[in-house]
Design a protein around this motif. Structure first.
Motif, mmCIF file in Angstrom:
data_model
loop_
_atom_site.group_PDB
_atom_site.id
_atom_site.type_symbol
_atom_site.label_atom_id
_atom_site.label_comp_id
_atom_site.label_asym_id
_atom_site.label_seq_id
_atom_site.Cartn_x
_atom_site.Cartn_y
_atom_site.Cartn_z
ATOM 1 N N UNK A 94 0.835 -1.213 0.000
ATOM 2 C CA UNK A 94 0.000 0.000 0.000
ATOM 3 C C UNK A 94 0.861 1.251 0.000
ATOM 4 N N UNK A 95 1.895 1.263 0.832
ATOM 5 C CA UNK A 95 2.771 2.441 0.907
ATOM 6 C C UNK A 95 3.542 2.613 -0.395
ATOM 7 N N UNK A 99 3.473 5.833 -2.860
ATOM 8 C CA UNK A 99 4.691 6.536 -3.297
ATOM 9 C C UNK A 99 4.713 6.636 -4.818
ATOM 10 N N UNK A 100 4.359 5.549 -5.485
ATOM 11 C CA UNK A 100 4.349 5.541 -6.947
ATOM 12 C C UNK A 100 3.333 6.538 -7.506
ATOM 13 N N UNK A 101 2.183 6.650 -6.851
ATOM 14 C CA UNK A 101 1.152 7.590 -7.302
ATOM 15 C C UNK A 101 1.452 9.029 -6.917
ATOM 16 N N UNK A 155 2.674 10.194 -1.449
ATOM 17 C CA UNK A 155 3.633 10.280 -0.347
ATOM 18 C C UNK A 155 4.961 10.738 -0.925
ATOM 19 N N UNK A 156 5.587 11.700 -0.232
ATOM 20 C CA UNK A 156 6.899 12.178 -0.663
ATOM 21 C C UNK A 156 7.944 11.092 -0.429
ATOM 22 N N UNK A 157 8.984 11.131 -1.192
ATOM 23 C CA UNK A 157 10.037 10.128 -1.102
ATOM 24 C C UNK A 157 11.083 10.540 -0.065
ATOM 25 N N UNK A 158 10.611 10.718 1.175
ATOM 26 C CA UNK A 158 11.502 11.023 2.292
ATOM 27 C C UNK A 158 11.266 9.993 3.392
ATOM 28 N N UNK A 159 12.258 9.822 4.220
ATOM 29 C CA UNK A 159 12.158 8.840 5.307
ATOM 30 C C UNK A 159 11.032 9.194 6.258
#
Length: 119
Positions: free
Chosen positions: A53-54, A58-60, A63-67
């Motif tokens: 799901x996460x 991220x792909x869509x 969610x930003x690509x940060x930790x």
């Protein structure tokens, strides 16, 4: 090495129930192995669903690509899980510790029985 130490180390380091198999207590050993494997499979399938799901979010671009953003999303997904998944880790730990204790106990009994037969 003592018999009880071998049985405990097998259950502790290899897999819960392997010490019982070593002691030739096959039914008990297979019971520990199957119950631990069932719970472990449930835990990993839950974690796999959450990570999928996460990853999709991220792909869509949701969610930003940060930790920080990813850990927040994972925490949110974990909080949305049904309550029965909260005890999986504790159940796995209990089975592991109980298998170690029981392997030690059975090895002691087996050793004592063997010594009594020799006398």
């Amino acid at each position: 090495m003592k018999l009880e130490h071998k049985a405990v180390l097998l259950s502790a380091l290899l897999y819960p129930g392997s010490g019982h198999i070593f002691l030739k207590k096959y039914f008990i050993g297979l019971s520990f192995i199957s119950s631990f494997t069932f719970l472990l499979y449930n835990l990993f399938s839950t974690l796999n669903r959450i990570s999928e799901k996460v990853a999709l979010q991220i792909t869509n671009g949701e969610i930003a690509l940060t930790i920080e953003a990813i850990s927040q999303a994972v925490t949110t997904q974990l909080a949305m899980q049904p309550p029965q998944y909260n005890w999986l880790g504790y159940a796995l730990l209990f089975i592991w510790l109980f298998a170690m204790f029981d392997a030690y106990r059975l090895a002691k009994v087996k050793k004592k029985t063997f010594i009594n037969k020799m006398e």
